[in-house]
Design a protein around this motif. Structure first.
Motif, short mmCIF file in Angstrom:
data_model
loop_
_atom_site.label_atom_id
_atom_site.label_comp_id
_atom_site.label_asym_id
_atom_site.label_seq_id
_atom_site.Cartn_x
_atom_site.Cartn_y
_atom_site.Cartn_z
N ARG A 147 0.83 -1.20 0.00
CA ARG A 147 0.00 0.00 0.00
C ARG A 147 0.86 1.25 0.00
NH1 ARG A 147 -2.13 2.58 5.05
NH2 ARG A 147 -3.88 3.96 4.53
N GLY A 148 0.61 2.13 -0.95
CA GLY A 148 1.20 3.45 -0.96
C GLY A 148 0.14 4.45 -0.55
N VAL A 149 0.50 5.45 0.24
CA VAL A 149 -0.47 6.39 0.81
C VAL A 149 -0.25 7.79 0.26
CG1 VAL A 149 -1.41 7.38 2.93
CG2 VAL A 149 -0.59 5.01 2.91
N ILE A 150 -1.30 8.38 -0.29
CA ILE A 150 -1.25 9.73 -0.85
C ILE A 150 -2.21 10.63 -0.09
CG2 ILE A 150 -1.55 11.13 -2.92
CD1 ILE A 150 0.75 9.10 -3.15
N ASN A 151 -1.69 11.69 0.51
CA ASN A 151 -2.52 12.65 1.24
C ASN A 151 -2.91 13.82 0.34
OD1 ASN A 151 -2.55 11.74 4.14
ND2 ASN A 151 -0.34 11.78 3.80
N ILE A 152 -4.12 14.31 0.51
CA ILE A 152 -4.57 15.51 -0.19
C ILE A 152 -4.55 16.68 0.80
CG2 ILE A 152 -6.48 16.68 -1.35
CD1 ILE A 152 -7.34 14.06 -2.51
N VAL A 198 1.41 -12.88 -7.49
CA VAL A 198 0.66 -11.80 -8.14
C VAL A 198 0.69 -10.57 -7.23
CG1 VAL A 198 -1.64 -11.01 -8.82
CG2 VAL A 198 -0.85 -13.30 -9.47
N PRO A 199 1.19 -9.44 -7.71
CA PRO A 199 1.19 -8.24 -6.86
C PRO A 199 -0.15 -7.50 -6.93
CG PRO A 199 2.33 -7.77 -8.91
CD PRO A 199 1.90 -9.22 -8.98
N ILE A 200 -0.67 -7.17 -5.78
CA ILE A 200 -1.78 -6.22 -5.71
C ILE A 200 -1.14 -4.85 -5.50
CG2 ILE A 200 -3.77 -5.43 -4.40
CD1 ILE A 200 -4.54 -8.26 -3.92
N ILE A 201 -1.38 -3.96 -6.44
CA ILE A 201 -0.81 -2.61 -6.42
C ILE A 201 -1.84 -1.69 -5.79
CG2 ILE A 201 0.14 -0.76 -7.83
CD1 ILE A 201 1.81 -3.33 -7.98
N GLU A 202 -1.53 -1.15 -4.61
CA GLU A 202 -2.52 -0.36 -3.86
C GLU A 202 -2.04 1.08 -3.63
OE1 GLU A 202 -5.01 -0.34 0.38
OE2 GLU A 202 -3.55 -1.93 0.00
N PRO A 203 -2.36 1.99 -4.56
CA PRO A 203 -2.11 3.41 -4.30
C PRO A 203 -3.39 4.01 -3.71
CG PRO A 203 -2.57 3.05 -6.63
CD PRO A 203 -2.82 1.75 -5.93
N GLU A 204 -3.35 4.38 -2.45
CA GLU A 204 -4.55 4.90 -1.79
C GLU A 204 -4.48 6.40 -1.60
OE1 GLU A 204 -7.35 4.51 2.22
OE2 GLU A 204 -5.48 3.34 2.10
N VAL A 205 -5.38 7.10 -2.25
CA VAL A 205 -5.58 8.53 -2.00
C VAL A 205 -6.57 8.61 -0.84
CG1 VAL A 205 -6.41 10.71 -2.92
CG2 VAL A 205 -5.14 9.13 -4.40
N LEU A 206 -6.11 9.14 0.28
CA LEU A 206 -6.90 9.10 1.51
C LEU A 206 -8.13 9.99 1.45
CD1 LEU A 206 -4.09 9.19 4.24
CD2 LEU A 206 -5.29 7.20 3.32
N MET A 207 -9.17 9.57 2.19
CA MET A 207 -10.40 10.36 2.32
C MET A 207 -10.27 11.48 3.34
SD MET A 207 -13.39 7.43 2.35
CE MET A 207 -14.65 8.66 2.72
#
Length: 335
Positions: free
Chosen positions: A138-143, A173-182
């Motif tokens: 999981r990669g985490v992206i803050n707004i 199998v890689p699950i690629i998880e870029p999460e733009v936070l709520m």
């Protein structure tokens, strides 16, 4: 890399309108959720809870795979049967979370980069030997007002791609998880803008690192307004914005997209998924990879009591069946 085997596993994970149960909470996160429910936090209680989830009768009718935490991958049923064997016996696929968490990104206040690449090759080989067939990072992206920065997106996209390549090298199998936070009060349009920028960067890095698109899955956020925004979009608006973003950014070669719930309530996460399946044909399988949105009703029903196991399993199955119904476009929110 066995491209055929990777593609077959990726397809199996999104086949027949099924989704994933994310039960990969770290010990710290699990402790927090137990404390919220007044449940004793111990390895024995975590094992009992995970056994409850894995052995829910009929779970495989709605769930294709389970994402485990390192501790869980090495645990076993009370009768001594390894959890991995139970998962496979039930017709589901075991997976493993391999990142080591988001840490502050140097020089960029308010942003993070996920760590865990050092030694990952060896860890993936060990996980594969233990029976895992897919992994998650999981990669985490803050707004924020000035966030995310170009550097913040780039750092996480690069890490996701390197992880993806290492997974496929190991046969996972890689699950690629870029999460733009709520988190925050941003608008739905702002979330759409950031999500699109993030996905464009991720797929550019995946191409640069030679990741086989047919042998991976994407686990993105839905495009929603920030949790503190006074204007929350309708089900149809969220579905339209999310699908527009995905169609612009995600190649059709990707077998499936399995959404994270991202802090949405169990019912809302299902309703949003359902709305997307009512907006016409899609180039990829569109499904769920929910953690708390699947688990929370079960955890509340269990409350750490052995006498409540059956009721907790039924609460889990209700949410799982509801989400499979959403993948068919016939979810009823009261169901």
């Amino acid at each position: 890399m066995n491209a055929h085997a990777l593609a077959a596993t990726a397809q199996a994970l999104v086949a027949d309108h099924k989704g994933l149960l994310a039960m990969d909470e770290s010990s710290g996160t699990c402790r927090k959720r137990f404390v919220e429910q007044g449940i004793e936090d111990s390895e024995a209680m975590r094992r009992a809870y995970r056994e409850l989830l894995i052995t829910a009768p009929g779970l495989a009718e709605s769930v294709s795979g389970l994402i485990l935490f390192d501790e869980t991958l090495h645990q076993a049923h009370a009768d001594g049967t390894p959890f991995v064997a139970l998962i496979e016996r039930a017709g589901m696929i075991p997976g493993i979370k391999v990142d080591l968490g988001a840490k502050p990104l140097a020089g960029h206040p308010g942003e993070t980069v996920t760590e865990g690449l050092d030694g990952l090759r060896e860890r993936l080989q060990a996980y594969a030997a233990k029976g895992a067939r897919f992994a998650k990072w999981r990669g985490v992206i803050n707004i924020g007002e000035q966030l995310p920065s170009r550097a913040g997106i780039a750092a996480n996209a690069h890490a996701l791609a390197r992880y993806g390549a290492l997974c496929q090298e190991a046969g996972l199998v890689p699950i690629i998880e870029p999460e733009v936070l709520m988190d925050g009060a941003h608008s739905l349009a702002r979330c759409a803008e950031v999500t699109e920028r993030t996905l464009q960067a991720v797929f550019a890095e995946l191409a640069a690192q030679g990741v086989l698109l047919e042998g991976m899955l994407l686990k993105p956020n839905m495009v929603t307004a920030g949790a503190a925004s006074p204007s929350q979009g309708s089900l149809e608006a969220v579905a339209s914005a999310t699908l527009a973003c995905l169609r612009r950014c995600v190649p059709a070669a990707v077998p499936g997209i399995a959404f994270l719930s991202g802090g949405q309530s169990p019912e809302l996460a299902s309703a949003h998924l359902n709305a997307m399946h009512q907006q016409g044909p899609l180039p990829w399988a569109l499904t769920f990879s929910y953690g708390r949105a699947l688990q929370q009703p079960a955890l509340a029903a269990w409350n750490g009591q052995a006498a409540n196991v059956a009721a907790a399993q039924q609460a889990l199955l209700k949410r799982a069946r509801g989400n499979r119904a959403a993948c068919l476009g016939n979810y009823q929110q009261a169901a």
